[in-house]
Design a protein around this motif. Structure first.
Motif, PDB file in Angstrom:
ATOM      1  N   GLU A   1      -9.744  33.033  19.434  1.00 38.14           N
ATOM      2  CA  GLU A   1      -8.712  33.627  18.578  1.00 38.14           C
ATOM      3  C   GLU A   1      -8.118  32.633  17.601  1.00 38.14           C
ATOM      4  OE1 GLU A   1      -4.912  34.610  17.023  1.00 38.14           O
ATOM      5  OE2 GLU A   1      -5.200  33.104  18.604  1.00 38.14           O
ATOM      6  N   PHE A   2      -7.799  31.413  18.053  1.00 39.65           N
ATOM      7  CA  PHE A   2      -7.086  30.464  17.193  1.00 39.65           C
ATOM      8  C   PHE A   2      -7.932  30.087  15.988  1.00 39.65           C
ATOM      9  CE2 PHE A   2      -6.095  25.805  16.473  1.00 39.65           C
ATOM     10  CZ  PHE A   2      -4.990  26.039  15.668  1.00 39.65           C
ATOM     11  N   ARG A   3      -9.153  29.630  16.213  1.00 38.89           N
ATOM     12  CA  ARG A   3      -9.977  29.201  15.086  1.00 38.89           C
ATOM     13  C   ARG A   3     -10.355  30.384  14.193  1.00 38.89           C
ATOM     14  NH1 ARG A   3     -14.019  25.706  16.416  1.00 38.89           N
ATOM     15  NH2 ARG A   3     -12.804  25.187  18.243  1.00 38.89           N
ATOM     16  N   THR A   4     -10.487  31.555  14.787  1.00 38.84           N
ATOM     17  CA  THR A   4     -10.806  32.730  13.972  1.00 38.84           C
ATOM     18  C   THR A   4      -9.661  33.042  13.029  1.00 38.84           C
ATOM     19  OG1 THR A   4     -12.233  33.614  15.717  1.00 38.84           O
ATOM     20  CG2 THR A   4     -11.436  35.167  14.056  1.00 38.84           C
ATOM     21  N   ARG A   5      -8.451  32.985  13.531  1.00 43.47           N
ATOM     22  CA  ARG A   5      -7.286  33.234  12.669  1.00 43.47           C
ATOM     23  C   ARG A   5      -7.169  32.180  11.578  1.00 43.47           C
ATOM     24  NH1 ARG A   5      -2.493  31.008  13.719  1.00 43.47           N
ATOM     25  NH2 ARG A   5      -2.911  30.907  15.970  1.00 43.47           N
ATOM     26  N   VAL A   6      -7.353  30.911  11.942  1.00 43.77           N
ATOM     27  CA  VAL A   6      -7.259  29.835  10.950  1.00 43.77           C
ATOM     28  C   VAL A   6      -8.318  30.013   9.863  1.00 43.77           C
ATOM     29  CG1 VAL A   6      -7.614  27.348  10.607  1.00 43.77           C
ATOM     30  CG2 VAL A   6      -6.213  28.158  12.517  1.00 43.77           C
ATOM     31  N   ALA A   7      -9.561  30.284  10.260  1.00 40.32           N
ATOM     32  CA  ALA A   7     -10.637  30.420   9.286  1.00 40.32           C
ATOM     33  C   ALA A   7     -10.424  31.626   8.378  1.00 40.32           C
ATOM     34  CB  ALA A   7     -11.979  30.534  10.009  1.00 40.32           C
ATOM     35  N   ARG A   8      -9.973  32.726   8.936  1.00 42.49           N
ATOM     36  CA  ARG A   8      -9.723  33.913   8.100  1.00 42.49           C
ATOM     37  C   ARG A   8      -8.582  33.664   7.121  1.00 42.49           C
ATOM     38  NH1 ARG A   8     -10.384  38.568  12.827  1.00 42.49           N
ATOM     39  NH2 ARG A   8     -12.681  38.514  12.890  1.00 42.49           N
ATOM     40  N   ASP A   9      -7.555  32.945   7.552  1.00 44.17           N
ATOM     41  CA  ASP A   9      -6.469  32.604   6.619  1.00 44.17           C
ATOM     42  C   ASP A   9      -6.972  31.718   5.487  1.00 44.17           C
ATOM     43  OD1 ASP A   9      -4.686  34.058   8.148  1.00 44.17           O
ATOM     44  OD2 ASP A   9      -3.778  32.309   9.124  1.00 44.17           O
ATOM     45  N   LEU A  10      -7.914  30.826   5.784  1.00 42.56           N
ATOM     46  CA  LEU A  10      -8.449  29.925   4.757  1.00 42.56           C
ATOM     47  C   LEU A  10      -9.201  30.680   3.671  1.00 42.56           C
ATOM     48  CD1 LEU A  10      -9.686  27.002   7.023  1.00 42.56           C
ATOM     49  CD2 LEU A  10      -7.927  26.831   5.265  1.00 42.56           C
ATOM     50  N   LEU A  11      -9.718  31.862   3.980  1.00 39.17           N
ATOM     51  CA  LEU A  11     -10.438  32.641   2.981  1.00 39.17           C
ATOM     52  C   LEU A  11      -9.570  32.971   1.768  1.00 39.17           C
ATOM     53  CD1 LEU A  11     -12.399  35.184   5.220  1.00 39.17           C
ATOM     54  CD2 LEU A  11     -13.357  33.261   3.926  1.00 39.17           C
ATOM     55  N   ALA A  12      -8.257  33.019   1.965  1.00 39.22           N
ATOM     56  CA  ALA A  12      -7.354  33.313   0.847  1.00 39.22           C
ATOM     57  C   ALA A  12      -7.448  32.270  -0.245  1.00 39.22           C
ATOM     58  CB  ALA A  12      -5.910  33.422   1.352  1.00 39.22           C
ATOM     59  N   HIS A  13      -7.933  31.072   0.088  1.00 41.80           N
ATOM     60  CA  HIS A  13      -8.064  29.997  -0.900  1.00 41.80           C
ATOM     61  C   HIS A  13      -9.449  29.960  -1.539  1.00 41.80           C
ATOM     62  CE1 HIS A  13      -4.119  28.739   0.273  1.00 41.80           C
ATOM     63  NE2 HIS A  13      -4.487  28.516   1.520  1.00 41.80           N
ATOM     64  N   ARG A  14     -10.215  31.009  -1.332  1.00 40.41           N
ATOM     65  CA  ARG A  14     -11.455  31.285  -2.062  1.00 40.41           C
ATOM     66  C   ARG A  14     -12.454  30.119  -2.043  1.00 40.41           C
ATOM     67  NH1 ARG A  14     -10.899  35.897  -5.164  1.00 40.41           N
ATOM     68  NH2 ARG A  14     -12.465  35.243  -6.666  1.00 40.41           N
ATOM     69  N   PRO A  15     -13.051  29.888  -0.890  1.00 40.72           N
ATOM     70  CA  PRO A  15     -14.092  28.845  -0.834  1.00 40.72           C
ATOM     71  C   PRO A  15     -15.245  29.175  -1.761  1.00 40.72           C
ATOM     72  CG  PRO A  15     -14.163  30.246   1.119  1.00 40.72           C
ATOM     73  CD  PRO A  15     -12.909  30.603   0.391  1.00 40.72           C
ATOM     74  N   ALA A  16     -15.827  28.134  -2.359  1.00 43.06           N
ATOM     75  CA  ALA A  16     -17.010  28.342  -3.200  1.00 43.06           C
ATOM     76  C   ALA A  16     -18.170  28.836  -2.352  1.00 43.06           C
ATOM     77  CB  ALA A  16     -17.388  27.042  -3.908  1.00 43.06           C
ATOM     78  N   VAL A  17     -18.296  28.289  -1.134  1.00 38.84           N
ATOM     79  CA  VAL A  17     -19.362  28.688  -0.219  1.00 38.84           C
ATOM     80  C   VAL A  17     -18.795  28.794   1.189  1.00 38.84           C
ATOM     81  CG1 VAL A  17     -21.655  28.152   0.716  1.00 38.84           C
ATOM     82  CG2 VAL A  17     -21.089  27.456  -1.625  1.00 38.84           C
TER      83      VAL A  17
END
Length: 264
Positions: free
Chosen positions: A105-121
């Motif tokens: 749960e923890f890493r999944t939440r962190v990674a999904r939140d990071l998507l808001a910053h629009r990774p190139a890949v």
């Protein structure tokens, strides 16, 4: 399916050597040395600046940023969010490697939140991509339990959300963006038995993203092809994973990228 022109991949490999991009790596503690050596082998410059006091400032100066959530804690999560936000603001391409996302749960939440910053890949295995997209339960730790083709729809959804590319690693890698799908065959089964192979691929993807301006799909294809061809050469020395890893990095340093014929 649209393929990436071979000349574009050759130019990317040349640019990587000529420009020596500075890649900030916020990566897991298991693979820091391996990741740094992989970047050095291709002519890039690694910088393991991953603390909350410097991560944002360095992301604005770096050529590209890698965010790998492999060994995550609260402070690393804060540093990653700061670096990703800074990279987005500075126009610095950054790569998200969602290690073991979906099952925890923890890493999944962190990674999904990071998507808001629009990774190139976004670069991960099939189970990680499905978990990040909310379409699967994740794999067995870092190991995928889903097939690459099962994750293509989820990859396209993520690409639409980020505006970048999504790469799904497997026996045949699949890289997608909003309009294109490229399959990259090759590699060697020993990649799955070698520490840091996927993490190194994420770092190389960031390095290529730094020199392939505005085309993250080409950057991801170039990185995946680079590692696939190097792995094929590295597999010829025998079945031992340690010998394979050593040979792989020699080949990464010497490799001239060639594009296999894309299925169409």
């Amino acid at each position: 399916m649209a393929a990436v022109p071979p000349d574009d991949l050759a130019r990317a490999r040349t640019a990587l050597g000529e420009r020596a991009p500075l890649v900030q790596c916020l990566t897991n503690s298991v693979v820091q040395t391996i990741t740094a050596n992989a970047l050095l082998a291709v002519g890039a410059a690694p910088a393991m600046v991953d603390n909350v006091h410097e991560a944002a400032a360095f992301a604005a100066l770096a050529s590209a940023v890698l965010v790998n959530v492999g060994t995550l804690d609260e402070e690393k999560a804060r540093a990653m969010a700061l670096a990703a936000q800074s990279a987005q603001g500075a126009g610095t391409p950054w790569v998200l490697d969602p290690v073991a996302v979906g099952g925890l749960e923890f890493r999944t939440r962190v990674a999904r939140d990071l998507l808001a910053h629009r990774p190139a890949v976004v670069r991960g295995n099939a189970s990680e991509v499905l978990g990040l997209a909310g379409a699967g339960a994740g794999g067995r730790g870092v190991d995928a339990v889903d097939g690459v083709e099962d994750a293509v729809a989820a990859a396209r959804d993520l690409a639409a959300r980020t505006g970048g590319a999504v790469a799904v690693s497997g026996a045949v890698d699949v890289v997608v963006d909003a309009t294109r799908t490229v399959r990259v065959p090759g590699g060697d089964a020993l990649l799955t038995r070698t520490t840091g192979a996927g993490c190194s691929l994420g770092a190389l993807t960031a390095a290529y993203a730094a020199v392939v301006d505005g085309d993250p799909l080409t950057a991801a294809v170039a990185a995946h092809l680079h590692v696939a061809v190097a792995a094929e050469g590295g597999g010829g020395g025998g079945p031992r994973a340690g010998a394979f890893a050593s040979a792989r990095f020699v080949l990464i340093e010497e490799l001239v990228v060639q594009l296999p014929r894309a299925p169409g």
